[in-house]
Write an enzyme that holds these catalytic residues in place. Structure first.
Site, short mmCIF file in Angstrom:
data_model
loop_
_atom_site.label_atom_id
_atom_site.label_comp_id
_atom_site.label_asym_id
_atom_site.label_seq_id
_atom_site.Cartn_x
_atom_site.Cartn_y
_atom_site.Cartn_z
N CYS A 162 -67.52 -37.32 -100.06
CA CYS A 162 -67.79 -36.95 -98.68
C CYS A 162 -69.27 -36.67 -98.55
O CYS A 162 -69.80 -35.76 -99.16
CB CYS A 162 -66.97 -35.73 -98.27
SG CYS A 162 -67.39 -35.24 -96.59
N GLN A 286 -71.03 -19.83 -90.41
CA GLN A 286 -71.57 -21.13 -89.99
C GLN A 286 -71.59 -22.10 -91.18
O GLN A 286 -71.97 -21.70 -92.28
CB GLN A 286 -72.99 -20.96 -89.44
CG GLN A 286 -73.08 -20.12 -88.18
CD GLN A 286 -72.58 -20.83 -86.93
OE1 GLN A 286 -72.25 -22.02 -86.96
NE2 GLN A 286 -72.50 -20.10 -85.83
N TYR A 315 -68.01 -11.77 -80.19
CA TYR A 315 -67.56 -12.84 -81.10
C TYR A 315 -68.50 -12.87 -82.32
O TYR A 315 -69.06 -13.91 -82.66
CB TYR A 315 -67.56 -14.20 -80.41
CG TYR A 315 -66.82 -14.25 -79.09
CD1 TYR A 315 -65.45 -14.52 -79.05
CD2 TYR A 315 -67.49 -14.01 -77.90
CE1 TYR A 315 -64.77 -14.57 -77.84
CE2 TYR A 315 -66.81 -14.05 -76.68
CZ TYR A 315 -65.46 -14.34 -76.66
OH TYR A 315 -64.80 -14.39 -75.46
N CYS A 411 -70.41 -23.72 -79.18
CA CYS A 411 -70.12 -24.92 -79.99
C CYS A 411 -69.39 -25.96 -79.16
O CYS A 411 -68.89 -26.95 -79.69
CB CYS A 411 -69.31 -24.54 -81.23
SG CYS A 411 -67.78 -23.69 -80.84
N1 SAH Z 1 -71.35 -15.22 -84.21
C1 SAH Z 1 -70.67 -15.53 -85.44
C2 SAH Z 1 -69.26 -16.11 -85.24
C3 SAH Z 1 -69.07 -17.18 -84.20
S1 SAH Z 1 -67.55 -18.08 -84.27
C4 SAH Z 1 -71.51 -16.43 -86.31
O1 SAH Z 1 -72.45 -17.07 -85.84
O2 SAH Z 1 -71.25 -16.51 -87.51
C5 SAH Z 1 -66.54 -17.30 -83.10
C6 SAH Z 1 -65.88 -16.04 -83.59
O3 SAH Z 1 -65.10 -15.52 -82.51
C7 SAH Z 1 -64.91 -16.22 -84.74
O4 SAH Z 1 -65.28 -15.35 -85.79
C8 SAH Z 1 -63.53 -15.83 -84.15
O5 SAH Z 1 -62.71 -15.17 -85.08
C9 SAH Z 1 -63.93 -14.90 -83.04
N2 SAH Z 1 -63.00 -14.72 -81.90
C10 SAH Z 1 -62.13 -15.60 -81.38
N3 SAH Z 1 -61.54 -15.10 -80.27
C11 SAH Z 1 -62.05 -13.85 -80.09
C12 SAH Z 1 -61.84 -12.82 -79.12
N4 SAH Z 1 -61.00 -12.98 -78.11
N5 SAH Z 1 -62.55 -11.68 -79.24
C13 SAH Z 1 -63.44 -11.51 -80.26
N6 SAH Z 1 -63.67 -12.45 -81.20
C14 SAH Z 1 -62.98 -13.60 -81.13
#
Ligand code: SAH
Length: 454
Positions: A162, A286, A315, A411
């Site tokens: 891959c 990420q 999030y 995203c």
């Molecule tokens: N900001 C972080 C994660 C982004 S991904 C980074 O850059 O690493 C989005 C995240 O949202 C995931 O970890 C997922 O578990 C979370 N998520 C999904 N639905 C949610 C909700 N309703 N409330 C809070 N977090 C949530």
């Protein structure tokens, strides 16, 4: 009403556009035909395979006049594997395509044609960039196979190469598959629900070299467990953590709720900039570490912190953005729905000596309104939601509480555009949008938007 083409017709068409999943689009007397594998600007001979009332599908038979930016895809399974969609397009072509994807939703869905969408920030070397692979196992012709899913199916493409994963991942995968077969480990069968091993997830800390191998099994009790651990340690000498996750549900969700450490550490460590992160098996992190710095750098620039601000990071995952911003803020509040990720975030604050960050597990749309009730007031709000975008309730809370600045990391350009329209109607002005290529060779596109309260 009769259609301009019918099933089994063969004809030459000119490709005008590319869909968000990488299929070329031709129009015959205004009737759209989707032709996977074709690119805008080329003429192709097709076989019409299906016609519906409003659109149809064609199979690519021959490229009559190729597009200028068509290249030979380097991956041997590109045409069957569903992992990448645009390896047949030059990297410049991919960046241009992603820019126009974002531009188009900002125009049509957000209705913000005057807002600048900057050229996509791409990678110098857009290959071998992923720090995580999730590999399903199955049986084909009586043999154990592993690989990636075919487009829109759960059929496994048997491959151990891959080109967007780490090179050592290829060897590891092949050796593990052979070894598991020898040990008599039964791959899980999605149809019958029989078998044991569902997926292997391999994660690597690019900055530290640490490797975590997660084996997702149907049951907790597992006869070959000891031998499997021994085999993984032999095949992956750099492994620092071997984890079992149990998923007994009939589902296409990879992880189940129970996680056990079989050998080594519970987490792997990586760094972004000068912040160190411990990451557990189920936590989001990420997948493209090189571009993560670019993305977070942009978020930091848009946040424009002076040290006195209170910041909410909705999030927040394992607290990556929160801790990246904490040094320049008075206090950061992070919220995330996965409890293990919040445990990681708290530990990560501690190992970096960051004391001005508070984390809480729960849905952002419940926790943030509560924070406001308790008197937490954000000057800057960062959101980084999953593909479905921000929860409607959260957007309403933002509009009511009126933080001065919003940094929206997304995203999925379509839901970003939808949410920007809601925030615009609620009193915010979108200043600019910066797409960042986190996923070269695929049609996925990340973008950061900067908004200010009017
Ligand atoms: N900001 C972080 C994660 C982004 S991904 C980074 O850059 O690493 C989005 C995240 O949202 C995931 O970890 C997922 O578990 C979370 N998520 C999904 N639905 C949610 C909700 N309703 N409330 C809070 N977090 C949530």
């Amino acid at each position: 009403m009769s259609l301009p083409v019918k099933k089994n017709d063969q004809l030459d068409v000119y490709i005008e556009d590319l869909t968000h999943d990488g299929s070329g689009v031709a129009k015959v007397e205004g009737y759209p035909l989707f032709i996977p594998g074709s690119l805008p600007g080329e003429t192709v001979r097709i076989h019409v395979v299906k016609t519906l009332k409003k659109y149809g599908f064609g199979k690519l038979l021959e490229i009559v006049q190729p597009a200028e930016n068509r290249v030979e895809p380097p991956c041997p399974v590109f045409h069957v594997c569903g992992g990448c969609q645009v390896q047949h397009l030059t990297y410049e072509g991919q960046l241009a395509m992603k820019h126009s994807m974002v531009r188009s939703v900002i125009d049509r869905i957000a209705k913000l044609p005057h807002v600048p969408v900057h050229p996509v920030l791409g990678m110098e070397n857009p290959w071998r960039y992923r720090n995580k692979s999730q590999i399903p196992f199955g049986t084909q012709n009586g043999r154990m196979v592993s690989g990636f899913y075919k487009t829109r199916t759960h059929e496994i493409v048997d491959t151990d190469v891959c080109l967007i994963q780490q090179p050592e991942g290829d060897d590891i995968l092949q050796a593990l598959t052979n070894e598991f077969e020898k040990l008599g480990v039964m791959p899980y069968d999605e149809e019958t629900g029989r078998g044991m091993l569902r997926h292997v997830v391999i994660r690597k800390g690019f900055a530290t070299g640490e490797i975590m191998v997660v084996l997702i099994t149907k049951k907790k009790k597992w006869a070959e467990k000891e031998q499997v651990v021994e085999a993984v340690r032999r095949i992956v000498p750099d492994v620092t953590s071997i984890i079992q996750n149990v998923n007994s549900e009939k589902t296409n969700v990879i992880f189940g709720n129970e996680t056990l450490t079989l050998w080594g550490k519970d987490t792997i460590t990586d760094t972004i900039g000068d912040v160190k992160f411990d990451i557990s098996a189920r936590s989001f992190y990420q997948v493209n570490p090189v571009q993560t710095e670019v993305l977070y750098g942009k978020a930091l620039e848009y946040a424009n912190l002076t040290g006195g601000e209170s910041v909410i990071d909705a999030y927040c995952g394992i607290g990556t953005i929160s801790l990246f911003l904490a040094k320049n803020a008075k206090h950061v509040y992070g919220v995330e729905i996965v409890p293990e990720a919040i445990e990681d975030a708290k530990k990560n604050a501690a190992i970096n000596g960051i004391s001005n960050a508070t984390f809480e597990a729960g849905p952002a749309e419940v926790v943030i309104p509560n924070w406001y009730k308790q008197g937490v007031k954000a000057d800057v709000l960062v959101v980084d939601p999953p593909r479905k975008g921000c929860d409607e309730t959260l957007l309403q809370t933002i509009i009511t509480e009126r933080p001065k600045k919003i940094v929206y990391v997304s995203c999925n350009p379509a839901t970003l555009a939808r949410d920007l329209r809601i925030l615009e109607d609620g009193g915010y002005e979108t200043k600019e949008v910066q797409p960042v290529d986190m996923f070269p060779q695929t049609t996925h596109c990340e973008a950061v938007a900067w908004l200010e309260l009017r």
